[in-house]
Enzyme design. Structure first.
Site, PDB file in Angstrom:
ATOM      1  N   ALA A  65       1.099  -1.043   0.011  1.00 38.87           N
ATOM      2  CA  ALA A  65      -0.294  -0.187  -0.021  1.00 38.87           C
ATOM      3  C   ALA A  65       1.004   1.053   0.053  1.00 38.87           C
ATOM      4  CB  ALA A  65      -1.220   0.333   1.163  1.00 38.87           C
ATOM      5  N   GLY A 108       0.678  -5.063   1.138  1.00 35.08           N
ATOM      6  CA  GLY A 108      -0.222  -4.677   0.568  1.00 35.08           C
ATOM      7  C   GLY A 108      -0.465  -5.787  -1.071  1.00 35.08           C
ATOM      8  N   GLU A 111      -0.232  -9.927  -0.226  1.00 26.84           N
ATOM      9  CA  GLU A 111      -1.236 -10.021   0.230  1.00 26.84           C
ATOM     10  C   GLU A 111      -2.609 -10.372  -0.898  1.00 26.84           C
ATOM     11  OE1 GLU A 111      -1.450  -6.696   2.909  1.00 26.84           O
ATOM     12  OE2 GLU A 111      -1.867  -8.415   5.018  1.00 26.84           O
ATOM     13  N   GLU A 131       5.632  -4.532   6.846  1.00 31.13           N
ATOM     14  CA  GLU A 131       5.028  -3.570   7.888  1.00 31.13           C
ATOM     15  C   GLU A 131       5.702  -3.281   8.684  1.00 31.13           C
ATOM     16  OE1 GLU A 131       3.260  -6.386   6.075  1.00 31.13           O
ATOM     17  OE2 GLU A 131       1.713  -5.878   5.249  1.00 31.13           O
TER      18      GLU A 131
HETATM   19  N1  DAK Z   1       4.411   3.519  -1.109  1.00 26.61           N
HETATM   20  C1  DAK Z   1       4.817   4.509  -2.130  1.00 26.61           C
HETATM   21  N2  DAK Z   1       5.612   4.470  -1.912  1.00 26.61           N
HETATM   22  C2  DAK Z   1       6.789   3.195  -2.403  1.00 26.61           C
HETATM   23  C3  DAK Z   1       6.992   2.064  -1.746  1.00 26.61           C
HETATM   24  C4  DAK Z   1       4.980   1.917  -1.323  1.00 26.61           C
HETATM   25  N3  DAK Z   1       4.726   0.870  -0.219  1.00 26.61           N
HETATM   26  N4  DAK Z   1       7.250   1.335  -2.136  1.00 26.61           N
HETATM   27  C5  DAK Z   1       8.659   1.870  -2.990  1.00 26.61           C
HETATM   28  N5  DAK Z   1       8.156   3.024  -3.519  1.00 26.61           N
HETATM   29  C6  DAK Z   1       8.346   4.470  -4.200  1.00 26.61           C
HETATM   30  C7  DAK Z   1       9.549   4.173  -3.201  1.00 26.61           C
HETATM   31  O1  DAK Z   1       9.635   5.778  -2.390  1.00 26.61           O
HETATM   32  C8  DAK Z   1      10.392   5.311  -4.981  1.00 26.61           C
HETATM   33  O2  DAK Z   1      10.164   6.638  -4.886  1.00 26.61           O
HETATM   34  P1  DAK Z   1      11.097   7.912  -5.403  1.00 26.61           P
HETATM   35  O3  DAK Z   1      12.092   7.418  -3.961  1.00 26.61           O
HETATM   36  O4  DAK Z   1      11.009   7.395  -6.599  1.00 26.61           O
HETATM   37  O5  DAK Z   1       9.933   9.029  -5.393  1.00 26.61           O
HETATM   38  C9  DAK Z   1      10.071   4.129  -5.346  1.00 26.61           C
HETATM   39  O6  DAK Z   1       8.618   3.768  -5.548  1.00 26.61           O
HETATM   40  C10 DAK Z   1      10.772   3.565  -5.959  1.00 26.61           C
HETATM   41  O7  DAK Z   1      11.446   2.328  -4.273  1.00 26.61           O
HETATM   42  P2  DAK Z   1      13.028   2.848  -3.964  1.00 26.61           P
HETATM   43  O8  DAK Z   1      14.302   3.509  -4.665  1.00 26.61           O
HETATM   44  O9  DAK Z   1      12.749   2.159  -2.598  1.00 26.61           O
HETATM   45  O10 DAK Z   1      13.617   1.252  -5.128  1.00 26.61           O
HETATM   46  P3  DAK Z   1      14.069   0.055  -3.865  1.00 26.61           P
HETATM   47  O11 DAK Z   1      14.397  -1.547  -5.100  1.00 26.61           O
HETATM   48  O12 DAK Z   1      15.617   0.902  -3.528  1.00 26.61           O
HETATM   49  O13 DAK Z   1      13.696  -0.899  -2.989  1.00 26.61           O
HETATM   50  C11 DAK Z   1      12.056  -1.890  -2.257  1.00 26.61           C
HETATM   51  C12 DAK Z   1      12.539  -1.735  -3.485  1.00 26.61           C
HETATM   52  C13 DAK Z   1      10.215  -2.628  -2.873  1.00 26.61           C
HETATM   53  C14 DAK Z   1      12.132  -2.787  -1.323  1.00 26.61           C
HETATM   54  C15 DAK Z   1      11.534  -0.503  -0.789  1.00 26.61           C
HETATM   55  O14 DAK Z   1      10.666   0.459  -2.416  1.00 26.61           O
HETATM   56  C16 DAK Z   1      10.460  -0.802   0.052  1.00 26.61           C
HETATM   57  O15 DAK Z   1      11.044  -1.350   0.830  1.00 26.61           O
HETATM   58  N6  DAK Z   1       9.763  -0.693  -0.173  1.00 26.61           N
HETATM   59  C17 DAK Z   1       7.999  -0.316   0.888  1.00 26.61           C
HETATM   60  C18 DAK Z   1       7.752  -1.811   0.928  1.00 26.61           C
HETATM   61  C19 DAK Z   1       6.855  -1.640   2.068  1.00 26.61           C
HETATM   62  O16 DAK Z   1       7.250  -1.321   3.436  1.00 26.61           O
HETATM   63  N7  DAK Z   1       5.428  -2.524   1.678  1.00 26.61           N
HETATM   64  C20 DAK Z   1       3.806  -2.098   2.887  1.00 26.61           C
HETATM   65  C21 DAK Z   1       3.546  -1.309   2.847  1.00 26.61           C
HETATM   66  S1  DAK Z   1       2.892  -1.017   4.024  1.00 26.61           S
HETATM   67  C22 DAK Z   1      -5.291  -3.272   4.537  1.00 26.61           C
HETATM   68  C23 DAK Z   1      -5.040  -2.859   3.764  1.00 26.61           C
HETATM   69  C24 DAK Z   1      -3.890  -3.006   3.004  1.00 26.61           C
HETATM   70  C25 DAK Z   1      -2.403  -2.717   4.273  1.00 26.61           C
HETATM   71  C26 DAK Z   1      -3.362  -3.016   5.279  1.00 26.61           C
HETATM   72  C27 DAK Z   1      -4.237  -2.618   5.734  1.00 26.61           C
HETATM   73  N8  DAK Z   1      -6.678  -3.427   5.102  1.00 26.61           N
HETATM   74  C28 DAK Z   1      -7.220  -3.903   4.048  1.00 26.61           C
HETATM   75  C29 DAK Z   1      -7.172  -3.017   6.574  1.00 26.61           C
HETATM   76  C30 DAK Z   1      -1.145  -2.310   3.291  1.00 26.61           C
HETATM   77  C31 DAK Z   1      -0.450  -2.233   3.952  1.00 26.61           C
HETATM   78  C32 DAK Z   1       1.342  -2.153   3.293  1.00 26.61           C
HETATM   79  O17 DAK Z   1       1.230  -2.284   2.392  1.00 26.61           O
END
Ligand code: DAK
Length: 257
Positions: A65, A108, A111, A131
């Site tokens: 997300a 997400g 998921e 997360e």
């Molecule tokens: N959100 C926003 N931007 C994201 C992102 C994300 N999840 N993942 C990547 N990006 C963006 C980065 O900010 C970057 O943008 P700029 O800085 O260039 O503007 C661009 O994508 C490229 O990312 P990186 O520069 O970080 O690329 P790398 O290859 O170095 O790293 C990575 C890739 C995937 C390892 C890293 O980007 C990363 O760790 N991303 C975050 C992964 C993460 O934490 N995901 C979980 C998010 S929380 C629910 C439903 C859904 C959910 C919860 C509840 N309900 C129905 C109640 C879900 C929650 C989540 O998913």
């Protein structure tokens, strides 16, 4: 549609949905999720579509997300569902769904892939529930679907450390159906989708419903549910067509009637 691309005739009776926010690694923002929800709803009632493939691109299925959109939110925002209301829609789709996953399927995104019925992964696929690293926990099935698939010990490790697993490990832990080279993962997903699309859509829908029921109810109730669905198919033209085609040694032509 700004953040998804839909191809209804990707293959006969197969629709393809591509998540399309490549610069953000297909981070799932509200608009993308609502486009996805609307599209799934429409495809689910479209007679020309029997199977749906959901994919991203080679680098990312979806990195979760959109953290930028969630960072400033409070509990009430979450409860009111603006951000997440659509998530339940995905697993409600009655037609078979296949996730074609390459690169990151995180949070997400993981998921979302697990909400699909089957997953075809490329060799570069990575799955994870990171997360915990941003101070929260999975909220769309990561503690439930993942645990049912991989068991408690592995689910705990993934959810509590946020570590990613590669495609080989995902296969070993039965999260995915198979791994293929990156160059052919879409082809492989299309082949599987086409195989299923050639079956009776009534039978595939009721069979899907019955398999899913196995996760919800006791064995006795599940067997009862299965039998009712089985009997129901005997009022379809497809049942007559399928059995007659076998006896006449020809390929069946299922109409979904
Ligand atoms: N959100 C926003 N931007 C994201 C992102 C994300 N999840 N993942 C990547 N990006 C963006 C980065 O900010 C970057 O943008 P700029 O800085 O260039 O503007 C661009 O994508 C490229 O990312 P990186 O520069 O970080 O690329 P790398 O290859 O170095 O790293 C990575 C890739 C995937 C390892 C890293 O980007 C990363 O760790 N991303 C975050 C992964 C993460 O934490 N995901 C979980 C998010 S929380 C629910 C439903 C859904 C959910 C919860 C509840 N309900 C129905 C109640 C879900 C929650 C989540 O998913």
């Amino acid at each position: 549609m700004d953040f998804i691309k839909v191809t209804k005739d990707h293959a006969p009776y197969v629709a393809l949905i591509e998540l399309n926010r490549p610069k953000e690694l297909n981070a799932l923002n509200i608009q993308l999720m609502s486009e996805l929800g609307e599209t799934l709803k429409a495809l689910d009632t479209d007679d020309e579509v029997r199977v749906i493939i959901l994919t991203g691109n080679e680098k990312a299925f979806a990195a979760g997300a959109d953290i930028r959109q969630m960072a400033g939110k409070g509990t009430i925002d979450m409860l009111q569902g603006e951000l997440f209301g659509i998530w339940t829609q995905i697993s409600k789709t009655s037609k078979p769904t296949i996730a074609a996953v390459s690169g990151f399927a995180l949070g997400g995104g993981c998921e979302l892939a697990m909400s699909c019925d089957m997953i075809i992964a490329s060799e570069s696929a990575q799955f994870g529930q990171p997360e915990i690293k941003i101070g929260v926990m999975p909220g769309a099935g990561g503690t439930q679907r993942l645990t049912r698939a991989v068991g408690k010990a592995k689910a705990m490790e993934m959810v509590l450390t946020g570590k990613f697993i590669d495609a080989e490990e995902a296969l070993r832990y039965r999260i995915i159906n198979r791994i293929v080279p990156v160059e052919v993962y879409m082809q492989e997903a299309t082949k599987l989708a086409s195989e299923i699309a050639a079956m009776s859509p009534l039978a595939t829908q009721l069979a899907k419903e019955s398999v899913n029921r196995a996760f919800e109810v006791s064995l006795e109730e599940g067997l009862y549910f299965e039998r009712k669905n089985y009997y129901m198919l005997y009022s379809s033209e497809d049942q007559k067509e399928g059995m007659n085609a076998f006896l006449e040694k020809r390929k069946p032509d299922f109409k979904g009637k």
